[in-house]
Design a protein around this motif. Structure first.
Motif, short mmCIF file in Angstrom:
data_model
loop_
_atom_site.label_atom_id
_atom_site.label_comp_id
_atom_site.label_asym_id
_atom_site.label_seq_id
_atom_site.Cartn_x
_atom_site.Cartn_y
_atom_site.Cartn_z
N LEU A 273 161.70 94.10 12.67
CA LEU A 273 161.59 92.64 12.71
C LEU A 273 160.57 92.21 11.65
CD1 LEU A 273 163.30 91.22 14.93
CD2 LEU A 273 162.69 93.56 15.55
N SER A 274 160.63 90.95 11.26
CA SER A 274 159.73 90.47 10.21
C SER A 274 159.12 89.12 10.55
CB SER A 274 160.48 90.34 8.88
OG SER A 274 160.83 91.60 8.37
N PHE A 275 157.88 88.94 10.09
CA PHE A 275 157.30 87.61 9.99
C PHE A 275 157.66 87.09 8.60
CE2 PHE A 275 154.02 89.44 12.99
CZ PHE A 275 154.45 88.71 14.09
N LEU A 276 158.32 85.95 8.55
CA LEU A 276 158.72 85.33 7.30
C LEU A 276 157.81 84.13 7.05
CD1 LEU A 276 162.59 85.38 7.86
CD2 LEU A 276 161.13 87.17 6.86
N VAL A 277 157.08 84.16 5.94
CA VAL A 277 156.05 83.16 5.67
C VAL A 277 156.43 82.36 4.43
CG1 VAL A 277 153.61 82.79 5.13
CG2 VAL A 277 154.27 84.67 6.65
N ASN A 278 156.32 81.05 4.52
CA ASN A 278 156.54 80.18 3.38
C ASN A 278 155.49 80.49 2.31
OD1 ASN A 278 155.68 77.47 1.94
ND2 ASN A 278 157.83 77.23 2.53
N LYS A 279 155.94 80.77 1.08
CA LYS A 279 155.02 81.21 0.04
C LYS A 279 154.02 80.12 -0.37
CE LYS A 279 156.18 83.97 -3.29
NZ LYS A 279 156.85 84.57 -4.47
N ASP A 280 154.44 78.87 -0.33
CA ASP A 280 153.52 77.79 -0.67
C ASP A 280 152.40 77.69 0.36
OD1 ASP A 280 155.10 77.13 -2.89
OD2 ASP A 280 156.34 75.76 -1.72
N ALA A 281 152.77 77.81 1.64
CA ALA A 281 151.76 77.78 2.69
C ALA A 281 150.82 78.97 2.58
CB ALA A 281 152.44 77.76 4.07
N TRP A 282 151.38 80.13 2.23
CA TRP A 282 150.57 81.33 2.08
C TRP A 282 149.56 81.17 0.94
CZ3 TRP A 282 149.43 85.61 4.67
CH2 TRP A 282 148.88 86.70 4.01
N ALA A 283 150.01 80.61 -0.16
CA ALA A 283 149.14 80.45 -1.33
C ALA A 283 147.97 79.52 -1.05
CB ALA A 283 149.95 79.95 -2.52
N LYS A 284 148.11 78.60 -0.11
CA LYS A 284 147.05 77.65 0.20
C LYS A 284 145.98 78.24 1.12
CE LYS A 284 150.06 73.60 -0.26
NZ LYS A 284 150.73 72.48 0.47
N LEU A 285 146.27 79.40 1.71
CA LEU A 285 145.29 79.98 2.63
C LEU A 285 144.10 80.57 1.89
CD1 LEU A 285 147.52 82.05 5.11
CD2 LEU A 285 146.34 79.88 5.60
N PRO A 286 142.90 80.42 2.42
CA PRO A 286 141.77 81.18 1.89
C PRO A 286 142.07 82.67 1.97
CG PRO A 286 141.03 79.49 3.43
CD PRO A 286 142.51 79.55 3.55
N SER A 287 141.51 83.45 1.10
CA SER A 287 141.82 84.88 1.05
C SER A 287 141.49 85.58 2.36
CB SER A 287 141.09 85.54 -0.11
OG SER A 287 139.68 85.44 0.06
N GLU A 288 140.41 85.16 3.01
CA GLU A 288 140.04 85.81 4.27
C GLU A 288 141.07 85.52 5.35
OE1 GLU A 288 137.82 88.03 4.97
OE2 GLU A 288 137.00 88.05 2.96
N TYR A 289 141.68 84.35 5.32
CA TYR A 289 142.74 84.06 6.28
C TYR A 289 143.97 84.91 5.99
CZ TYR A 289 140.37 79.91 8.21
OH TYR A 289 139.50 79.04 8.85
N GLN A 290 144.24 85.14 4.71
CA GLN A 290 145.35 86.03 4.36
C GLN A 290 145.10 87.44 4.88
OE1 GLN A 290 145.69 85.69 0.10
NE2 GLN A 290 146.93 83.82 0.20
N HIS A 291 143.88 87.93 4.70
CA HIS A 291 143.54 89.26 5.22
C HIS A 291 143.66 89.29 6.74
CE1 HIS A 291 142.49 90.30 1.25
NE2 HIS A 291 141.26 89.83 1.24
#
Length: 391
Positions: A273-291
């Motif tokens: 199964l996968s989590f599918l993330v909108n790339k624009d929303a992902w790019a707006k996240l602070p790096s620590e939130y991405q981690h």
């Protein structure tokens, strides 16, 4: 529609080092975490001169559209694991609210919703969307393909994730592994299926490439969301269905209207199964939130398979007590299905360079992996299973 015991990532991998670093910061309260303020061009240093504390970073709330009903707590539960851990890792400042299938978006439309930015995130099986690009099925499972452990190894350490992210990039999506059910059962049939001839005219709910294989073998194939299957089976709109395995299948009540339970699910040996993330929303996240998201997703990914492996055995015993008839697929069905599956993949590979780019390294990995698994895993499992039989 996990995970296996996820191998420890190599210490040399940069993303692994980032995750380990993040976990150390989380254990220390994340007070010294360096963050880029969301929506700002600069950030103010904290007392240590590193960057703002996570407690002063922006609040972010995402909506997650699942392809599964809440009642299927194990497969739907990966979304809950993600949401809980993400909130804990970010002191409640980055939150995800999961929605079950149909509440925000129909089960089979969650990828569209992420692509369009209607929601930031979905939890689903990528083979549902193979009509967009047939290579998407490799992100989930392929008939006679990889087991849960092999799929995890291919994605995490053999270049599979990078290949799949290239495919998803065309849809403005970045994908993260988000659970595995392990090999599934072959499904529920209202009548016995004793040979290839019995497939002809069979009306069956089965998605993915497995559905195309069954169609070529003579079945009439439908793709239905989990909550729609039982009514279709009960009223005779379909003659058979597959889902996951004993635990979920018992919850969905298939045994009440179809008594023949076949194995194994050759079309789903290890569905990821996968989590599918909108790339624009992902790019707006602070790096620590991405981690933090990566860490939370990895935990959700690792939790599913263990839970299914604990819940399926007693569920199968309960189903057998209800008069369910357990049946193996006939060898002629399995042999034809395998040949049909690989013929179909070769056809797709010959017609589409982007498909071939995924298929060729996937097949090479599969062949090598199975030589190893046949040497140790399969021989031991066969011996152990024989020893475990009563008498």
């Amino acid at each position: 529609m996990s995970h296996d015991q996820r191998p420890e990532p190599s210490a040399a991998h940069p993303r692994t080092m980032e995750r380990r670093g993040f976990l150390k910061k989380a254990a220390a309260g994340l007070t010294g975490a360096a963050l880029v303020t969301h929506g700002c061009g600069s950030s103010s240093p904290n007392a240590n001169g590193e960057g703002p504390s996570i407690k002063t970073s922006p609040k972010v709330m995402w909506r997650l559209a699942s392809s599964y009903p809440r009642s299927l707590d194990t497969i739907y539960g990966a979304a809950d694991v993600l949401a809980k851990r993400l909130s804990e890792l970010t002191s409640g400042r980055f939150t995800v609210r999961p929605y079950p299938a149909g509440e925000l978006v129909p089960a089979m439309e969650v990828m569209d919703a992420v692509q369009q930015g209607t929601v930031q995130l979905a939890h689903s099986a990528s083979y549902y969307f193979k009509g967009k690009n047939p290579a998407l099925a490799f992100d989930c499972t392929i008939p006679f393909g990889l087991t849960a452990r092999q799929q995890n190894a291919w994605l995490s350490h053999a270049g599979g994730l990078e290949l799949m992210r290239e495919v998803f990039s065309d849809f403005n999506i970045i994908n993260f592994p988000a659970g595995n059910t392990g090999i599934q059962m072959g499904g529920w049939f209202r009548r016995e299926i004793q040979s290839v001839a019995d497939i002809n005219g069979l009306k069956m709910r089965i998605p993915g490439l497995g559905g195309e294989v069954m169609s070529r073998m003579g079945a009439t194939v439908q793709v239905l969301a989990g909550g729609d299957i039982f009514p279709a089976l009960e009223r005779g709109a379909i003659d058979a269905t597959e889902w996951v395995g004993p635990y979920d299948d018992e919850k969905l009540g298939f045994y009440k209207v179809a008594k023949y339970y076949y194995y194994p699910g050759w079309w789903e040996p290890g569905p990821n199964l996968s989590f599918l993330v909108n790339k624009d929303a992902w790019a707006k996240l602070p790096s620590e939130y991405q981690h933090a998201f990566e860490v939370a997703a990895a935990e959700a990914n690792g939790a599913m398979l263990g839970k299914y492996d604990a819940l399926n055995p007693p569920a199968l015993e309960r189903l057998l007590q209800q008069g369910v008839q357990l049946r193996p697929f006939a060898q002629d069905i399995v042999a034809l299905a395998r040949q049909t599956a690989f013929d179909l993949m070769e056809e797709l590979s010959g017609a589409d360079a982007s498909y071939r780019k995924v298929f060729e390294p996937w097949k090479a990995f599969r062949d090598q992996s199975y030589r190893w698994f046949a040497t140790a895993e399969a021989s031991f499992t066969a011996w152990a299973a024989k020893e475990a039989q009563p008498g």
